[in-house]
Write a protein that holds these residues in place. Structure first.
Motif, PDB file in Angstrom:
ATOM      1  N   LEU A  97      57.686  57.992  59.495  1.00  0.00           N
ATOM      2  CA  LEU A  97      56.917  57.149  60.441  1.00  0.00           C
ATOM      3  C   LEU A  97      55.937  56.192  59.760  1.00  0.00           C
ATOM      4  CD1 LEU A  97      56.087  59.536  63.429  1.00  0.00           C
ATOM      5  CD2 LEU A  97      58.104  58.104  63.044  1.00  0.00           C
ATOM      6  N   SER A  98      55.881  56.209  58.441  1.00  0.00           N
ATOM      7  CA  SER A  98      54.996  55.277  57.739  1.00  0.00           C
ATOM      8  C   SER A  98      55.769  54.015  57.379  1.00  0.00           C
ATOM      9  CB  SER A  98      54.479  55.912  56.447  1.00  0.00           C
ATOM     10  OG  SER A  98      53.760  57.063  56.751  1.00  0.00           O
ATOM     11  N   PRO A  99      55.256  52.841  57.754  1.00  0.00           N
ATOM     12  CA  PRO A  99      55.966  51.596  57.435  1.00  0.00           C
ATOM     13  C   PRO A  99      55.709  51.144  55.996  1.00  0.00           C
ATOM     14  CG  PRO A  99      53.968  51.096  58.648  1.00  0.00           C
ATOM     15  CD  PRO A  99      54.038  52.604  58.552  1.00  0.00           C
ATOM     16  N   LEU A 100      56.691  50.471  55.429  1.00  0.00           N
ATOM     17  CA  LEU A 100      56.526  49.887  54.096  1.00  0.00           C
ATOM     18  C   LEU A 100      55.722  48.595  54.245  1.00  0.00           C
ATOM     19  CD1 LEU A 100      57.404  50.244  51.103  1.00  0.00           C
ATOM     20  CD2 LEU A 100      59.267  48.670  51.578  1.00  0.00           C
ATOM     21  N   VAL A 101      54.601  48.508  53.527  1.00  0.00           N
ATOM     22  CA  VAL A 101      53.702  47.346  53.641  1.00  0.00           C
ATOM     23  C   VAL A 101      53.305  46.872  52.243  1.00  0.00           C
ATOM     24  CG1 VAL A 101      52.717  48.117  55.848  1.00  0.00           C
ATOM     25  CG2 VAL A 101      51.641  48.823  53.716  1.00  0.00           C
ATOM     26  N   ARG A 102      52.695  45.687  52.212  1.00  0.00           N
ATOM     27  CA  ARG A 102      52.062  45.246  50.959  1.00  0.00           C
ATOM     28  C   ARG A 102      50.738  44.560  51.313  1.00  0.00           C
ATOM     29  NH1 ARG A 102      55.988  41.044  51.304  1.00  0.00           N
ATOM     30  NH2 ARG A 102      57.481  42.137  50.004  1.00  0.00           N
ATOM     31  N   SER A 103      49.899  44.377  50.309  1.00  0.00           N
ATOM     32  CA  SER A 103      48.597  43.770  50.575  1.00  0.00           C
ATOM     33  C   SER A 103      48.781  42.342  51.069  1.00  0.00           C
ATOM     34  CB  SER A 103      47.746  43.757  49.311  1.00  0.00           C
ATOM     35  OG  SER A 103      47.454  45.075  48.976  1.00  0.00           O
ATOM     36  N   GLY A 104      47.906  41.928  51.992  1.00  0.00           N
ATOM     37  CA  GLY A 104      48.013  40.590  52.578  1.00  0.00           C
ATOM     38  C   GLY A 104      47.696  39.518  51.554  1.00  0.00           C
ATOM     39  N   ALA A 105      48.223  38.314  51.798  1.00  0.00           N
ATOM     40  CA  ALA A 105      48.032  37.222  50.855  1.00  0.00           C
ATOM     41  C   ALA A 105      46.589  36.714  50.892  1.00  0.00           C
ATOM     42  CB  ALA A 105      49.004  36.099  51.168  1.00  0.00           C
ATOM     43  N   GLU A 106      45.977  36.738  52.089  1.00  0.00           N
ATOM     44  CA  GLU A 106      44.659  36.110  52.224  1.00  0.00           C
ATOM     45  C   GLU A 106      43.488  37.040  51.907  1.00  0.00           C
ATOM     46  OE1 GLU A 106      44.882  34.243  56.093  1.00  0.00           O
ATOM     47  OE2 GLU A 106      46.798  33.428  55.402  1.00  0.00           O
ATOM     48  N   HIS A 107      43.405  38.167  52.643  1.00  0.00           N
ATOM     49  CA  HIS A 107      42.307  39.105  52.365  1.00  0.00           C
ATOM     50  C   HIS A 107      42.881  40.374  51.759  1.00  0.00           C
ATOM     51  CE1 HIS A 107      40.108  36.724  55.246  1.00  0.00           C
ATOM     52  NE2 HIS A 107      41.099  36.895  56.079  1.00  0.00           N
ATOM     53  N   GLU A 108      42.061  41.009  50.974  1.00  0.00           N
ATOM     54  CA  GLU A 108      42.462  42.284  50.393  1.00  0.00           C
ATOM     55  C   GLU A 108      42.575  43.338  51.488  1.00  0.00           C
ATOM     56  OE1 GLU A 108      40.355  44.905  47.189  1.00  0.00           O
ATOM     57  OE2 GLU A 108      40.511  42.830  46.499  1.00  0.00           O
ATOM     58  N   GLU A 109      41.696  43.219  52.517  1.00  0.00           N
ATOM     59  CA  GLU A 109      41.666  44.185  53.602  1.00  0.00           C
ATOM     60  C   GLU A 109      42.973  44.173  54.415  1.00  0.00           C
ATOM     61  OE1 GLU A 109      39.899  46.564  55.811  1.00  0.00           O
ATOM     62  OE2 GLU A 109      39.755  46.986  53.668  1.00  0.00           O
ATOM     63  N   GLN A 110      43.553  42.956  54.472  1.00  0.00           N
ATOM     64  CA  GLN A 110      44.732  42.770  55.323  1.00  0.00           C
ATOM     65  C   GLN A 110      45.987  43.336  54.657  1.00  0.00           C
ATOM     66  OE1 GLN A 110      45.767  38.710  56.130  1.00  0.00           O
ATOM     67  NE2 GLN A 110      44.682  38.833  58.077  1.00  0.00           N
ATOM     68  N   GLN A 169      50.474  43.513  55.242  1.00  0.00           N
ATOM     69  CA  GLN A 169      51.568  42.972  56.046  1.00  0.00           C
ATOM     70  C   GLN A 169      52.806  43.844  55.888  1.00  0.00           C
ATOM     71  OE1 GLN A 169      51.073  39.205  53.989  1.00  0.00           O
ATOM     72  NE2 GLN A 169      53.173  39.333  53.292  1.00  0.00           N
ATOM     73  N   LEU A 170      53.646  43.819  56.912  1.00  0.00           N
ATOM     74  CA  LEU A 170      54.895  44.577  56.846  1.00  0.00           C
ATOM     75  C   LEU A 170      55.799  43.935  55.807  1.00  0.00           C
ATOM     76  CD1 LEU A 170      55.639  44.972  60.672  1.00  0.00           C
ATOM     77  CD2 LEU A 170      54.891  46.768  59.108  1.00  0.00           C
ATOM     78  N   CYS A 171      56.517  44.728  55.026  1.00  0.00           N
ATOM     79  CA  CYS A 171      57.507  44.178  54.091  1.00  0.00           C
ATOM     80  C   CYS A 171      58.764  43.858  54.889  1.00  0.00           C
ATOM     81  CB  CYS A 171      57.862  45.194  53.020  1.00  0.00           C
ATOM     82  SG  CYS A 171      56.552  45.446  51.847  1.00  0.00           S
ATOM     83  N   LYS A 172      59.132  42.587  54.892  1.00  0.00           N
ATOM     84  CA  LYS A 172      60.319  42.172  55.644  1.00  0.00           C
ATOM     85  C   LYS A 172      61.453  42.013  54.647  1.00  0.00           C
ATOM     86  CE  LYS A 172      57.084  40.506  58.872  1.00  0.00           C
ATOM     87  NZ  LYS A 172      55.760  40.040  58.527  1.00  0.00           N
ATOM     88  N   LEU A 173      62.359  42.979  54.649  1.00  0.00           N
ATOM     89  CA  LEU A 173      63.425  43.000  53.648  1.00  0.00           C
ATOM     90  C   LEU A 173      64.688  42.339  54.183  1.00  0.00           C
ATOM     91  CD1 LEU A 173      62.927  46.745  52.631  1.00  0.00           C
ATOM     92  CD2 LEU A 173      61.965  44.746  51.492  1.00  0.00           C
ATOM     93  N   GLY A 174      65.499  41.788  53.250  1.00  0.00           N
ATOM     94  CA  GLY A 174      66.782  41.208  53.617  1.00  0.00           C
ATOM     95  C   GLY A 174      67.890  42.249  53.515  1.00  0.00           C
ATOM     96  N   SER A 175      69.079  41.898  54.036  1.00  0.00           N
ATOM     97  CA  SER A 175      70.148  42.897  54.072  1.00  0.00           C
ATOM     98  C   SER A 175      70.552  43.350  52.667  1.00  0.00           C
ATOM     99  CB  SER A 175      71.351  42.371  54.856  1.00  0.00           C
ATOM    100  OG  SER A 175      71.784  41.156  54.295  1.00  0.00           O
ATOM    101  N   ALA A 176      70.449  42.456  51.669  1.00  0.00           N
ATOM    102  CA  ALA A 176      70.836  42.842  50.300  1.00  0.00           C
ATOM    103  C   ALA A 176      69.954  43.985  49.798  1.00  0.00           C
ATOM    104  CB  ALA A 176      70.721  41.636  49.371  1.00  0.00           C
ATOM    105  N   ALA A 177      68.653  43.920  50.133  1.00  0.00           N
ATOM    106  CA  ALA A 177      67.714  44.930  49.629  1.00  0.00           C
ATOM    107  C   ALA A 177      67.939  46.303  50.246  1.00  0.00           C
ATOM    108  CB  ALA A 177      66.285  44.469  49.877  1.00  0.00           C
ATOM    109  N   VAL A 178      68.557  46.337  51.414  1.00  0.00           N
ATOM    110  CA  VAL A 178      68.703  47.632  52.098  1.00  0.00           C
ATOM    111  C   VAL A 178      70.166  48.075  52.157  1.00  0.00           C
ATOM    112  CG1 VAL A 178      66.623  47.357  53.492  1.00  0.00           C
ATOM    113  CG2 VAL A 178      68.804  46.514  54.373  1.00  0.00           C
ATOM    114  N   GLN A 179      71.017  47.382  51.380  1.00  0.00           N
ATOM    115  CA  GLN A 179      72.455  47.614  51.433  1.00  0.00           C
ATOM    116  C   GLN A 179      72.831  49.105  51.389  1.00  0.00           C
ATOM    117  OE1 GLN A 179      75.425  46.178  52.379  1.00  0.00           O
ATOM    118  NE2 GLN A 179      74.358  45.060  52.662  1.00  0.00           N
TER     119      GLN A 179
END
Ligand SMILES: NC(=O)C1=CN([C@@H]2O[C@H](COP(=O)(O)OP(=O)(O)OC[C@H]3O[C@@H](n4cnc5c(N)ncnc54)[C@H](O)[C@@H]3O)[C@@H](O)[C@H]2O)C=CC1
Ligand SMILES: [Mg+2]
Ligand SMILES: [Mg+2]
Ligand SMILES: [Mg+2]
Ligand SMILES: [Zn+2]
Length: 417
Positions: A130-143, A145-155
């Motif tokens: 139930l934990s989503p894969l995320v990475r730190s936001g581009a603008e603030h460190e606090e923010q 964002q969800l990692c949006k993967l393409g089909s190749a990455a999840v093949q």
């Protein structure tokens, strides 16, 4: 003040007051007033929307006024009308929250889903426990964002029996007529290895709260849907009617019992579908109209007070649930109840039904099990908390929670801001 500035001020004032005749007259003399914004950054349409002036909004629209103009908070007139609950005006205006997606899809269409799955544009969100894969936001460190993967990455995850797939829907693309499909994939595989392979800067967001508050509103909306459906799968692996094995159908939105003759296979059964739990959440207003009641659960961060809330029970109307929960948790009797707005709350899958209600008694006797403390707060105290003034005597619930909106709405209704 220059003549032009004065003219604009009169024009905006007419919009605030809903004086459609003055608006028409002024527009016939100087059309360029139409989309101009005043010192506060608000246009005439926003002011008419703020104050619920339907006819004034129509006059502005019939003159071809631009509905996409935003104020300094990035709100369009449609957003303003929605926020202040003027639904008759919302219907006149395009707004992000009310636009009906004119896209239809069929969760039963295996071929269509397979094509979307294979498309290089398709977005995959990855989950583990139930934990989503995320990475730190581009603008603030606090923010984050969800990692949006393409089909190749999840093949290699796509065909695996250790992966659960939930189709989240399609997003209409602006440029062409294309559709961008979104899927959630929940994997049982060890996330450390997965992370190393995919994106070393990404991580699985462990605690739902307060981590989820660090996402953008768009990401949080997608996540609410994905997390609720995945949480249901994780808790309902077997048929709730007979305990038999189940298979996943309808692109992740149904679990059908595999045991022939099971009662869940006859007729429509809510045991086969993801559950949604209705919860009423209410701002209780004092009979004097100048105070509201807020409570504190033990688990709240220090200093935070919020609206009372509770699960709707079988056989209850929303009004009855509001009256019962307020009585149980604070001992206060409630009269009129008014529905305002709702929110999906994915912990794990509540539908929060936001109301204002008016108390008919005022003595508080907090139920010590559920609520540590409940108190009446004045409008000024709520305003101080809202703007985080140093005089504030309590901390507001976070901006993303519907409790925050219920409080903000009350302050606005009364203060005529
Ligand atoms: N978005 C927001 O602003 C807020 C959201 N919430 C959410 O609303 C939920 C309900 O509020 P509470 O005050 O906790 O409810 P509540 O006042 O009904 O008490 C919760 C207790 O009721 C029992 N219960 C009865 N029916 C249940 C059901 N269908 N599912 C789970 N437990 C049930 C459980 O023992 C649970 O501990 C919270 O769990 C929280 O996630 C609560 C406050 C603010
Ligand atoms: Mg309760
Ligand atoms: Mg409660
Ligand atoms: Mg309850
Ligand atoms: Zn069964």
């Amino acid at each position: 003040m220059s003549v032009r500035a004065e003219l604009l001020e009169r024009f905006l004032d007419a919009a605030s007051r809903g004086d459609e005749e003055a608006l028409s007259l002024m527009l016939s003399q100087s059309r360029e007033l139409l989309d101009q914004r005043g010192e506060q950054g608000w246009s005439a349409l926003m002011l008419a929307a703020r104050n619920g002036h339907y006819d004034a909004a129509r006059v502005l629209l019939s003159n071809g006024c631009d509905t996409s103009v935003t104020n300094r908070s990035g709100q369009t007139a449609g957003d303003v009308a929605l926020f202040w609950g003027h639904r008759h005006i919302v219907r006149l205006l395009p707004s992000r929250d009310t636009e009906d997606p004119d896209i239809h899809f069929n969760r039963d269409d295996g071929e269509w889903l397979a094509a979307r799955r294979a498309s290089p544009e398709t977005v995959f969100l990855l989950f583990h426990a139930l934990s989503p894969l995320v990475r730190s936001g581009a603008e603030h460190e606090e923010q984050i964002q969800l990692c949006k993967l393409g089909s190749a990455a999840v093949q290699e995850l796509l065909g695996s029996s250790r992966t659960l797939e939930v189709f989240l829907g399609v997003e209409k693309q602006q440029e062409d007529d294309g559709m961008l499909a979104w899927f959630a994939l929940s994997t049982e595989d060890d996330p450390t290895q997965l992370l190393k392979d995919k994106d070393p800067s990404s991580f699985f967001l462990q605690e739902a709260m307060p981590g989820l508050l660090r996402l953008s509103d768009d990401d949080a909306g997608v996540l609410a849907q994905a997390r609720s459906v995945l949480a249901w799968h994780s808790r309902y692996r077997f048929c709730p009617t007979c305990g038999g094995d189940t298979k996943v159908e309808e692109a992740g939105y149904k679990r059908t019992c595999l045991r022939a003759g099971c009662r869940s296979l006859q007729g429509v059964h809510n045991t086969c579908y993801p559950r949604v739990d209705p919860v009423v959440i209410m701002l209780v207003l004092h009979p004097d109209g100048k105070q509201c009641m807020l409570g504190r659960k033990k688990i709240f961060p220090p200093g935070m007070f919020s609206c009372l809330a509770g699960f709707v029970e079988p056989g209850e109307t929303l009004e009855a649930a509001v009256r019962r929960e307020v009585q149980e948790e604070s001992g206060v009797q409630v009269g009129p109840v008014q529905y305002l707005s709702s929110q999906a709350w994915p912990m794990p899958s509540c539908l929060m039904i936001g109301c204002h209600c008016v108390a008919v008694t005022t003595d508080i006797k907090a139920d010590q099990n559920e609520i540590e403390e409940a108190r009446w707060f004045t409008r000024q105290q709520v305003m101080d908390a809202l703007v985080k003034d140093k005089r504030a005597v309590f901390i507001m619930p976070p901006r993303q929670a519907i409790a925050h909106y219920l409080l903000k709405h009350w302050v606005g209704c009364n203060a005529n801001l």
